[in-house]
Design an enzyme around this catalytic site. Structure first.
Site, PDB file in Angstrom:
ATOM      1  N   TRP A 275       2.409  23.159  27.148  1.00 57.43           N
ATOM      2  CA  TRP A 275       3.332  23.993  27.922  1.00 57.43           C
ATOM      3  C   TRP A 275       4.223  24.793  26.987  1.00 57.43           C
ATOM      4  O   TRP A 275       4.687  24.302  25.949  1.00 57.43           O
ATOM      5  CB  TRP A 275       4.203  23.132  28.834  1.00 57.43           C
ATOM      6  CG  TRP A 275       5.006  23.951  29.806  1.00 57.43           C
ATOM      7  CD1 TRP A 275       4.676  24.263  31.085  1.00 57.43           C
ATOM      8  CD2 TRP A 275       6.276  24.574  29.549  1.00 57.43           C
ATOM      9  NE1 TRP A 275       5.654  25.043  31.641  1.00 57.43           N
ATOM     10  CE2 TRP A 275       6.645  25.252  30.735  1.00 57.43           C
ATOM     11  CE3 TRP A 275       7.118  24.636  28.441  1.00 57.43           C
ATOM     12  CZ2 TRP A 275       7.833  25.969  30.831  1.00 57.43           C
ATOM     13  CZ3 TRP A 275       8.294  25.371  28.531  1.00 57.43           C
ATOM     14  CH2 TRP A 275       8.653  26.024  29.720  1.00 57.43           C
TER      15      TRP A 275
ATOM     16  N   ARG B  97      14.655  26.904  40.916  1.00 56.99           N
ATOM     17  CA  ARG B  97      13.357  27.555  40.754  1.00 56.99           C
ATOM     18  C   ARG B  97      12.328  27.059  41.778  1.00 56.99           C
ATOM     19  O   ARG B  97      12.573  26.125  42.530  1.00 56.99           O
ATOM     20  CB  ARG B  97      12.821  27.325  39.337  1.00 56.99           C
ATOM     21  CG  ARG B  97      12.791  25.888  38.862  1.00 56.99           C
ATOM     22  CD  ARG B  97      12.373  25.844  37.385  1.00 56.99           C
ATOM     23  NE  ARG B  97      12.461  24.533  36.780  1.00 56.99           N
ATOM     24  CZ  ARG B  97      13.545  24.057  36.169  1.00 56.99           C
ATOM     25  NH1 ARG B  97      14.643  24.797  36.089  1.00 56.99           N
ATOM     26  NH2 ARG B  97      13.539  22.850  35.632  1.00 56.99           N
ATOM     27  N   ASP B  98      11.170  27.721  41.755  1.00 53.68           N
ATOM     28  CA  ASP B  98       9.986  27.335  42.525  1.00 53.68           C
ATOM     29  C   ASP B  98      10.175  27.487  44.037  1.00 53.68           C
ATOM     30  O   ASP B  98      10.126  26.497  44.786  1.00 53.68           O
ATOM     31  CB  ASP B  98       9.573  25.892  42.209  1.00 53.68           C
ATOM     32  CG  ASP B  98       9.466  25.619  40.715  1.00 53.68           C
ATOM     33  OD1 ASP B  98       9.195  26.575  39.975  1.00 53.68           O
ATOM     34  OD2 ASP B  98       9.649  24.462  40.309  1.00 53.68           O
TER      35      ASP B  98
ATOM     36  N   ASN C 261      -1.363  24.387  35.275  1.00 56.73           N
ATOM     37  CA  ASN C 261      -0.590  23.468  36.119  1.00 56.73           C
ATOM     38  C   ASN C 261      -0.127  24.209  37.376  1.00 56.73           C
ATOM     39  O   ASN C 261      -0.343  25.413  37.515  1.00 56.73           O
ATOM     40  CB  ASN C 261       0.613  22.880  35.359  1.00 56.73           C
ATOM     41  CG  ASN C 261       1.695  23.877  35.039  1.00 56.73           C
ATOM     42  OD1 ASN C 261       1.513  24.739  34.182  1.00 56.73           O
ATOM     43  ND2 ASN C 261       2.838  23.776  35.700  1.00 56.73           N
ATOM     44  N   ASP C 262       0.488  23.476  38.286  1.00 56.01           N
ATOM     45  CA  ASP C 262       1.146  24.031  39.478  1.00 56.01           C
ATOM     46  C   ASP C 262       0.283  25.016  40.267  1.00 56.01           C
ATOM     47  O   ASP C 262       0.480  26.236  40.194  1.00 56.01           O
ATOM     48  CB  ASP C 262       2.454  24.718  39.097  1.00 56.01           C
ATOM     49  CG  ASP C 262       3.531  23.733  38.668  1.00 56.01           C
ATOM     50  OD1 ASP C 262       3.225  22.542  38.554  1.00 56.01           O
ATOM     51  OD2 ASP C 262       4.662  24.171  38.439  1.00 56.01           O
TER      52      ASP C 262
ATOM     53  N   GLN D 208      -0.320  28.225  37.473  1.00 58.86           N
ATOM     54  CA  GLN D 208       0.363  28.469  36.208  1.00 58.86           C
ATOM     55  C   GLN D 208      -0.641  28.341  35.065  1.00 58.86           C
ATOM     56  O   GLN D 208      -1.445  27.397  35.022  1.00 58.86           O
ATOM     57  CB  GLN D 208       1.486  27.455  36.019  1.00 58.86           C
ATOM     58  CG  GLN D 208       2.624  27.585  37.021  1.00 58.86           C
ATOM     59  CD  GLN D 208       3.618  28.640  36.608  1.00 58.86           C
ATOM     60  OE1 GLN D 208       4.566  28.371  35.895  1.00 58.86           O
ATOM     61  NE2 GLN D 208       3.401  29.865  37.052  1.00 58.86           N
TER      62      GLN D 208
ATOM     63  N   TRP E 186      -3.716  26.077  28.930  1.00 61.61           N
ATOM     64  CA  TRP E 186      -2.892  25.216  29.778  1.00 61.61           C
ATOM     65  C   TRP E 186      -2.987  25.666  31.228  1.00 61.61           C
ATOM     66  O   TRP E 186      -2.992  26.854  31.531  1.00 61.61           O
ATOM     67  CB  TRP E 186      -1.436  25.297  29.307  1.00 61.61           C
ATOM     68  CG  TRP E 186      -0.458  24.587  30.194  1.00 61.61           C
ATOM     69  CD1 TRP E 186       0.171  25.082  31.284  1.00 61.61           C
ATOM     70  CD2 TRP E 186      -0.006  23.243  30.052  1.00 61.61           C
ATOM     71  NE1 TRP E 186       0.993  24.146  31.845  1.00 61.61           N
ATOM     72  CE2 TRP E 186       0.910  22.994  31.103  1.00 61.61           C
ATOM     73  CE3 TRP E 186      -0.281  22.224  29.144  1.00 61.61           C
ATOM     74  CZ2 TRP E 186       1.546  21.771  31.267  1.00 61.61           C
ATOM     75  CZ3 TRP E 186       0.361  20.999  29.300  1.00 61.61           C
ATOM     76  CH2 TRP E 186       1.260  20.791  30.347  1.00 61.61           C
TER      77      TRP E 186
ATOM     78  N   GLU F 250      11.429  19.772  40.747  1.00 59.67           N
ATOM     79  CA  GLU F 250      10.681  21.026  40.709  1.00 59.67           C
ATOM     80  C   GLU F 250       9.659  21.066  41.842  1.00 59.67           C
ATOM     81  O   GLU F 250       9.197  20.028  42.320  1.00 59.67           O
ATOM     82  CB  GLU F 250       9.983  21.166  39.360  1.00 59.67           C
ATOM     83  CG  GLU F 250      10.947  21.259  38.183  1.00 59.67           C
ATOM     84  CD  GLU F 250      10.229  21.421  36.858  1.00 59.67           C
ATOM     85  OE1 GLU F 250       9.228  20.709  36.652  1.00 59.67           O
ATOM     86  OE2 GLU F 250      10.652  22.268  36.049  1.00 59.67           O
TER      87      GLU F 250
ATOM     88  N   SER G  63       6.572  29.009  38.629  1.00 59.16           N
ATOM     89  CA  SER G  63       5.921  28.688  39.904  1.00 59.16           C
ATOM     90  C   SER G  63       6.654  29.275  41.108  1.00 59.16           C
ATOM     91  O   SER G  63       7.789  29.723  41.019  1.00 59.16           O
ATOM     92  CB  SER G  63       5.804  27.168  40.072  1.00 59.16           C
ATOM     93  OG  SER G  63       4.747  26.665  39.320  1.00 59.16           O
TER      94      SER G  63
END
Length: 329
Positions: free
Chosen positions: A47, A166-167, A22-23, A39, A20, A229, A85
């Site tokens: 995920w 978050r992030d 992402n981000d 990620q 996987w 997010e 992230s």
């Protein structure tokens, strides 16, 4: 580029060998190398908790070399169940730094205790804001990273009924226009209202006592997601009249130009439970990644009389600072 050949894999885009992804977080240039983080779950294609930070470098943004993971979860720590992230930037002293959200499952009996009730979001996982520094700043590849165990922000603002926190994303570097402070966004949301973007300010990314909550940049409603997010603000330079279309050989030169654009200024004038924040200027753009798969949409409610509403997103009216550039994060 991908480590293994496959007709369905991208040729000129970064992709891990498997698993996987992402981000993307970054990129930044350091000692002649572009560094990009992402990620990653190396052993699964869906995920799940346990996310790590992948790391790749390139001298030309076309040919990429994959390096060992920059960060992986550490047992019994604030990121025991995932390095979520954040962003990657270069500190004012020239040292690269990774800001990220560490998570630990509430069911993880070996992880650290939950936050105080007024700061507990009562999610299945608990979020903390953490950072990592290169083990050897002289290494142009920045292969090894050292995580700081203590958070730069340990808990979210109290009693805000948040749906997430978050992030972190650096949107402004210190400059005279922002009183030499870093401006950092955090993805969030307000229960029974909608997604929201939190603003923090600090004179030091690494010193927790320097960080302060500075209100909400904008608030949505149920139609724009319950949690926003990875909030980003990106400066976009408009093309001059008569500019060539995207893809032409002169497009990049025309797009860059010499014009400098300002962000809108985010000011805090909180009193009691109210908050204020600012809208981006006309030449800026707020991009939000909405959380998908929410069980149901929730109705919006009035949040602040000084806010305006556009397509379901309430944005505050005050102006913000003009810096020469925005950190790539």
């Amino acid at each position: 580029m991908a480590l293994i050949a496959h007709e369905d894999k991208p040729i000129f885009h970064i992709a891990p060998a498997a698993g996987w992804v992402n981000d993307p977080n970054g990129p930044f240039m350091y000692k002649g190398q572009y560094h990009l983080f992402y990620q990653h779950l190396p052993e699964g294609c869906e995920w799940a908790f346990g996310l790590v930070w992948g790391h790749a470098v390139s001298a030309d943004l076309i040919h990429w070399e994959h390096l060992p993971h920059a960060m992986v979860p550490t047992a019994k720590s604030l990121d025991a169940d995932g390095c979520f992230s954040g962003c990657a930037t270069v500190d004012t002293d020239g040292t690269p730094i990774l800001l990220y959200t560490g998570v630990r499952l509430r069911t993880n009996v070996d992880a650290q205790p939950p936050p105080p009730p007024e700061c507990d979001l009562n999610l299945p996982f608990i979020e903390s804001q953490l950072y990592a520094l290169p083990a050897d700043p002289d290494d142009p590849l920045l292969v090894d990273w050292v995580k700081e165990a203590a958070p730069f922000i340990g808990v979210p603002p109290p009693n805000m009924n948040l749906t997430g926190w978050r992030d972190p994303f650096v949107v402004e570097r210190p400059c005279s226009a922002n009183d030499y402070e870093w401006v950092v966004l955090m993805g969030s949301g307000i229960k029974e209202v909608g997604g929201a973007t939190i603003v923090y300010r600090t004179r030091s990314l690494k010193h927790k006592d320097s960080w302060r909550y500075d209100g909400l940049l904008c608030v949505g409603d149920g139609d724009t997601g319950a949690v926003w997010e990875c909030p980003l603000i990106v400066q976009l330079n408009p093309l001059p009249a008569g500019a060539l279309p995207l893809g032409s050989s002169s497009h990049a030169r025309l797009a860059m130009g010499n014009r400098k654009h300002s962000l809108s200024r985010i000011n805090s004038s909180s009193s009691g439970g109210g908050t204020t924040a600012a809208a981006p200027a006309a030449d800026g753009l707020v991009q939000q990644q909405q959380q998908h798969g929410e069980p149901q949409r929730q109705d919006a409610t009035a949040h602040n009389s000084s806010s305006s509403s556009c397509d379901g997103v309430k944005v505050k009216r005050e102006l913000i600072s003009s810096c020469d550039g925005v950190s790539m994060g």
